[in-house]
Design a protein around this motif. Structure first.
Motif, PDB file in Angstrom:
ATOM      1  N   VAL A  11       0.834  -1.200   0.000  1.00 30.96           N
ATOM      2  CA  VAL A  11       0.000   0.000   0.000  1.00 30.96           C
ATOM      3  C   VAL A  11       0.871   1.252   0.000  1.00 30.96           C
ATOM      4  CG1 VAL A  11      -1.609   1.331   1.443  1.00 30.96           C
ATOM      5  CG2 VAL A  11      -2.019  -1.078   1.014  1.00 30.96           C
ATOM      6  N   GLY A  12       1.970   1.219   0.732  1.00 29.86           N
ATOM      7  CA  GLY A  12       2.881   2.357   0.767  1.00 29.86           C
ATOM      8  C   GLY A  12       3.511   2.641  -0.583  1.00 29.86           C
ATOM      9  N   VAL A  13       3.957   1.599  -1.265  1.00 33.87           N
ATOM     10  CA  VAL A  13       4.565   1.783  -2.582  1.00 33.87           C
ATOM     11  C   VAL A  13       3.526   2.275  -3.592  1.00 33.87           C
ATOM     12  CG1 VAL A  13       5.651   0.541  -4.504  1.00 33.87           C
ATOM     13  CG2 VAL A  13       6.422   0.142  -2.169  1.00 33.87           C
ATOM     14  N   ALA A  14       2.337   1.699  -3.553  1.00 34.32           N
ATOM     15  CA  ALA A  14       1.274   2.144  -4.463  1.00 34.32           C
ATOM     16  C   ALA A  14       0.856   3.582  -4.159  1.00 34.32           C
ATOM     17  CB  ALA A  14       0.066   1.213  -4.350  1.00 34.32           C
ATOM     18  N   GLY A  15       0.811   3.948  -2.898  1.00 30.09           N
ATOM     19  CA  GLY A  15       0.447   5.305  -2.515  1.00 30.09           C
ATOM     20  C   GLY A  15       1.464   6.338  -2.960  1.00 30.09           C
ATOM     21  N   ILE A  16       2.737   5.981  -2.876  1.00 32.62           N
ATOM     22  CA  ILE A  16       3.773   6.900  -3.358  1.00 32.62           C
ATOM     23  C   ILE A  16       3.654   7.077  -4.860  1.00 32.62           C
ATOM     24  CG2 ILE A  16       6.270   7.164  -3.682  1.00 32.62           C
ATOM     25  CD1 ILE A  16       6.617   5.879  -0.920  1.00 32.62           C
ATOM     26  N   PHE A  17       3.409   5.991  -5.563  1.00 32.79           N
ATOM     27  CA  PHE A  17       3.251   6.065  -7.014  1.00 32.79           C
ATOM     28  C   PHE A  17       2.043   6.914  -7.398  1.00 32.79           C
ATOM     29  CE2 PHE A  17       1.380   4.241 -10.904  1.00 32.79           C
ATOM     30  CZ  PHE A  17       2.376   4.615 -11.801  1.00 32.79           C
ATOM     31  N   LEU A  28       0.639  15.712  -1.768  1.00 30.87           N
ATOM     32  CA  LEU A  28       1.536  15.718  -0.620  1.00 30.87           C
ATOM     33  C   LEU A  28       0.957  14.893   0.530  1.00 30.87           C
ATOM     34  CD1 LEU A  28       4.167  16.882   0.531  1.00 30.87           C
ATOM     35  CD2 LEU A  28       2.815  18.800   1.377  1.00 30.87           C
ATOM     36  N   ALA A  29      -0.329  15.044   0.780  1.00 34.01           N
ATOM     37  CA  ALA A  29      -0.978  14.270   1.846  1.00 34.01           C
ATOM     38  C   ALA A  29      -0.964  12.780   1.524  1.00 34.01           C
ATOM     39  CB  ALA A  29      -2.410  14.754   2.037  1.00 34.01           C
ATOM     40  N   CYS A  30      -1.148  12.450   0.267  1.00 28.43           N
ATOM     41  CA  CYS A  30      -1.123  11.042  -0.149  1.00 28.43           C
ATOM     42  C   CYS A  30       0.271  10.450   0.047  1.00 28.43           C
ATOM     43  CB  CYS A  30      -1.569  10.933  -1.600  1.00 28.43           C
ATOM     44  SG  CYS A  30      -1.696   9.255  -2.198  1.00 28.43           S
ATOM     45  N   ILE A  31       1.297  11.201  -0.294  1.00 30.04           N
ATOM     46  CA  ILE A  31       2.663  10.711  -0.140  1.00 30.04           C
ATOM     47  C   ILE A  31       3.027  10.565   1.333  1.00 30.04           C
ATOM     48  CG2 ILE A  31       5.085  11.317  -0.518  1.00 30.04           C
ATOM     49  CD1 ILE A  31       4.241  12.458  -3.237  1.00 30.04           C
ATOM     50  N   VAL A  32       2.599  11.491   2.165  1.00 25.25           N
ATOM     51  CA  VAL A  32       2.876  11.392   3.609  1.00 25.25           C
ATOM     52  C   VAL A  32       2.190  10.156   4.199  1.00 25.25           C
ATOM     53  CG1 VAL A  32       2.441  12.497   5.836  1.00 25.25           C
ATOM     54  CG2 VAL A  32       3.338  13.833   3.943  1.00 25.25           C
ATOM     55  N   GLY A  33       0.948   9.917   3.819  1.00 20.66           N
ATOM     56  CA  GLY A  33       0.242   8.720   4.287  1.00 20.66           C
ATOM     57  C   GLY A  33       0.893   7.443   3.791  1.00 20.66           C
ATOM     58  N   ALA A  34       1.354   7.466   2.559  1.00 16.55           N
ATOM     59  CA  ALA A  34       2.014   6.293   1.996  1.00 16.55           C
ATOM     60  C   ALA A  34       3.340   6.027   2.694  1.00 16.55           C
ATOM     61  CB  ALA A  34       2.232   6.484   0.506  1.00 16.55           C
TER      62      ALA A  34
END
Length: 51
Positions: A11-17, A28-34
């Motif tokens: 989920v973290g890798v997909a969220g960063i992507f 930015l919020a999505c990347i921080v959560g990821a």
């Protein structure tokens, strides 16, 4: 415990992507959560190896 760790890492890798494709504050919020999911997944994986 290992399953949760692997899922959090995925989920973290997909969220960063996906966060890199978004604009502004939402990206930015999505990347921080990821990153939080990725780090907690790595933490769960390290703990499961010691237990």
């Amino acid at each position: 415990m290992k399953v949760i760790a692997i899922l959090l890492i995925l989920v973290g890798v997909a969220g960063i992507f996906l966060g890199s494709m978004m604009f502004g504050d939402i990206g930015l919020a999505c990347i921080v959560g990821a990153l939080a999911a990725l780090l907690s997944g790595i933490g769960f994986l390290m703990v499961s190896r010691k237990v």
